[in-house]
Scaffold this active site. Structure first.
Site, PDB file in Angstrom:
ATOM      1  N   LYS A  78       3.030 -75.807  -0.196  1.00 13.45           N
ATOM      2  CA  LYS A  78       3.020 -75.415   1.211  1.00 13.45           C
ATOM      3  C   LYS A  78       4.379 -75.708   1.827  1.00 13.45           C
ATOM      4  O   LYS A  78       4.979 -76.766   1.567  1.00 13.45           O
ATOM      5  CB  LYS A  78       1.910 -76.185   1.939  1.00 13.45           C
ATOM      6  N   SER A 152      -4.380 -74.537   8.041  1.00 16.97           N
ATOM      7  CA  SER A 152      -3.044 -73.984   8.101  1.00 16.97           C
ATOM      8  C   SER A 152      -2.474 -73.661   6.724  1.00 16.97           C
ATOM      9  O   SER A 152      -1.447 -72.982   6.606  1.00 16.97           O
ATOM     10  CB  SER A 152      -2.108 -74.975   8.812  1.00 16.97           C
ATOM     11  N   SER A 176      -7.178 -78.432   7.236  1.00 11.21           N
ATOM     12  CA  SER A 176      -6.334 -77.387   6.671  1.00 11.21           C
ATOM     13  C   SER A 176      -6.372 -77.309   5.151  1.00 11.21           C
ATOM     14  O   SER A 176      -5.915 -76.324   4.573  1.00 11.21           O
ATOM     15  CB  SER A 176      -4.884 -77.578   7.129  1.00 11.21           C
TER      16      SER A 176
END
Length: 598
Positions: A78, A152, A176
């Site tokens: 990420k 997210s 997330s």
């Protein structure tokens, strides 16, 4: 060359065992097959960056294969987690910088042989559970592109679900690492806070951030977390595992569930949840409805109170450049400016009170089971209600880090419209291994396809390996299941592993003096195999357990019939000359039964 998409860790390991030399060509072909226009990726490795990672690995692997358990496995990161020499954006172009060093967890995974293939899209500053708050575009759901992917960690979940990486790293502050797993039919492990270092992570809320792991199987997710985890002195919020948690759940677990779950009118999500409950009961679990009020109250605190000010602190000077932030993210984060220090302290007091209530509620159960999300929405619907619908997604996730809990998002029965609808198991801190043990069984029971690959899920190669945080103890008498002293194990979170036998080199005696009858075990090459139970007791509780063992008994090392060596009860030989020998009965229970028949 056969496709490398959708491979598990076991699959990658199998390929390299056959031909370790193929690492360069295999990963180069894998990278070449990835669509560079796919907006789930924000950055893909260049051929030179790929080669720089693989070249030193091969020589190391040929010298000592066991030292590189993730040899050549491509993984995605990420883009709020640093990879040395690569850009980090946190979903905000104005923030972009080139990382000078790998994040702690990235460095550990590279040291285990894994190879970073790319960095992934996310809700800006990891603020959102939707996957739509990115200037690089919304990441669509892998089953139906009209729907959100969840955020997210949208990009990391998307590329993993489609098999473009062997595993991927996300982050989880409010859910997330779980909501995207639920929306894409994959596993999302949200570790205990502090197990995986946050060094090299652009923070969203430092007190509640955790780097998380996405994988197609629970076995893979737990393996990766174990390799990535560990104490990091450079991270002020890193902590050591106290080794007090159980190694697993009971064979027939007791699970808490919300007494009146909220689905915001989503009948398909509710129906999928009921199917999941049926599957849990079919697997032997007992479900206990509980009052969910303190969980809901704590969940509301994360965004609708002073806790949002921690996000304001995290973005720093960017809060004064609203034109360079996503407008929804800015609207959320700027709310933190209206709270005072007094408000923050009062919010912490409330958090502590609610967390204590939650801990007391969960103490009577193996875990809490909830829908990962109560509903899902389309990309168009999110445009109409970006904040409200995001809040709905966090109904069963927002409280978890505030209450210092561990969590594991699992694929569950699908909705009737073909969209995934996962479940999440939540337990106290450091129960990650116990969650994983159940998760493996759950995946085997449901036998769903792996992510969005359409491939059947492979059976794990073996149960979770023995834990360094637990001591495996063989008990032979009064500590057996149902016997008078078994509570000395169960009250210390010990878990029954199996019933088995010692090697055929032990003699058994009956010590019948004292308040509790118990056996004495003596090593003797002229002996026989004796039935024992194996229990895993948390390492930190083992000393307490040993301290309660009275003479002439003690703890030594026993050899089992299959050659394993474990800790177990032994007896001082001097006292056995006056004790009746009961070796011929093969175990304590059989001898007790013979006494009842007299």
């Amino acid at each position: 060359m056969a496709s490398t998409f959708g491979l598990t860790l076991q699959d990658w390991q199998h390929r390299y065992r056959q031909d370790p030399q193929c690492i360069h060509s295999l990963l180069a072909a894998h990278l070449d097959a990835i669509d560079p226009q796919d907006n789930a990726w924000l950055y893909l490795a260049t051929p030179a960056q790929l080669q720089a990672q693989t070249e030193p690995l091969l020589e190391h692997y040929l010298r000592d294969p066991q030292s590189l358990p993730l040899f050549g496995v491509p993984f995605a990161v990420k883009d709020n987690i640093d990879v040395a020499g690569w850009p980090t954006t946190a979903g905000c172009p104005a923030l972009t910088y080139t990382a000078q060093a790998d994040a702690f967890v990235v460095a550990k995974l590279k040291a285990a042989g894994a190879v970073v293939i790319g960095k992934t899209n996310l809700d800006q500053y990891a603020t959102g559970l939707v996957g739509t708050r990115s200037p690089y575009g919304a990441v669509p759901n892998t089953f139906n592109p009209d729907y959100v992917s969840g955020g997210s960690s949208s990009g990391s979940a998307s590329v993993l679900a489609r098999g473009l990486a062997g595993f991927s790293l996300g982050t989880d502050t409010a859910g997330s690492g779980r909501v995207p797993a639920g929306f894409n039919n994959i596993v999302g492990l949200k570790p205990t806070k502090g197990w995986l270092s946050a060094s090299g992570l652009v923070p969203a809320c430092r007190l509640n951030d955790t780097i998380s792991v996405f994988a197609l199987t629970v076995e893979d997710a737990f393996t990766v977390a174990t390799l990535a985890g560990g104490y990091d002195a450079t991270d002020a919020y890193s902590r050591n595992d106290p080794h007090t948690a159980p190694a697993g759940f009971k064979a027939l677990p007791d699970f808490a569930i919300p007494a009146a779950p909220e689905f915001f009118g989503d009948k398909q999500a509710e129906a999928a949840w009921r199917k999941a409950l049926e599957q849990l009961q079919a697997g032997g679990a007992t479900l206990h409805p509980i009052d969910f009020t303190p969980f809901s109250q704590l969940a509301e605190q994360l965004y609708y109170g002073p806790w949002v000010a921690e996000r304001t602190a995290a973005v720093g000077g960017m809060i004064h450049r609203p034109e360079e932030m996503d407008p929804v993210v800015y609207g959320i984060v700027s709310n933190g400016l209206k709270y005072s220090a007094v408000d923050a302290y009062q919010a912490e007091y409330l958090r502590a009170e609610l967390a204590r209530q939650i801990g007391q509620t969960l103490s009577g159960f193996d875990a809490l089971v909830v829908p990962t999300s109560p509903t899902i929405h389309t990309l168009e619907e999110m445009k109409q209600e970006p904040v409200n619908y995001n809040s709905q997604f966090g109904t069963y996730t927002n409280f978890t880090n505030l209450a210092d809990l561990s969590a594991l998002a699992l694929p569950g029965p699908f909705r009737d419209d073909g969209l995934p609808a996962g479940i999440t198991l939540i337990a106290p801190a450091w129960h990650d291994r116990a969650l994983a043990g159940f998760g493996i069984t759950w995946q085997q029971q449901l036998a769903l396809p792996a992510g969005a690959t359409g491939k059947p899920l492979k059976t794990p190669s073996a149960p979770l390996p023995a834990s360094a945080g637990h001591v495996r103890v063989a008990v032979v008498g009064a500590h057996l299941t149902g016997m008078p002293l078994n509570f000395q194990l169960t009250t210390r979170n010990a878990v029954l592993v199996e019933e088995t036998q010692t090697a055929a080199s032990y003699r058994l005696f009956a010590l019948i003096d004292g308040p509790v009858k118990k056996p004495g075990l003596l090593r003797d090459e002229n002996g026989a195999a004796i039935t024992v139970e194996l229990w895993d007791i948390p390492l930190a509780r083992f000393g307490e357990f040993v301290a309660e063992i009275p003479a002439p008994l003690g703890i030594g090392s026993l050899t089992l019939a299959d050659g394993r060596t474990v800790k177990g009860f032994i007896c001082e030989p001097a006292v056995l000359s006056q004790a009746p020998e009961i070796t011929e009965f093969g175990g304590w229970r059989h001898w007790l039964a013979s006494q009842e028949n007299k």
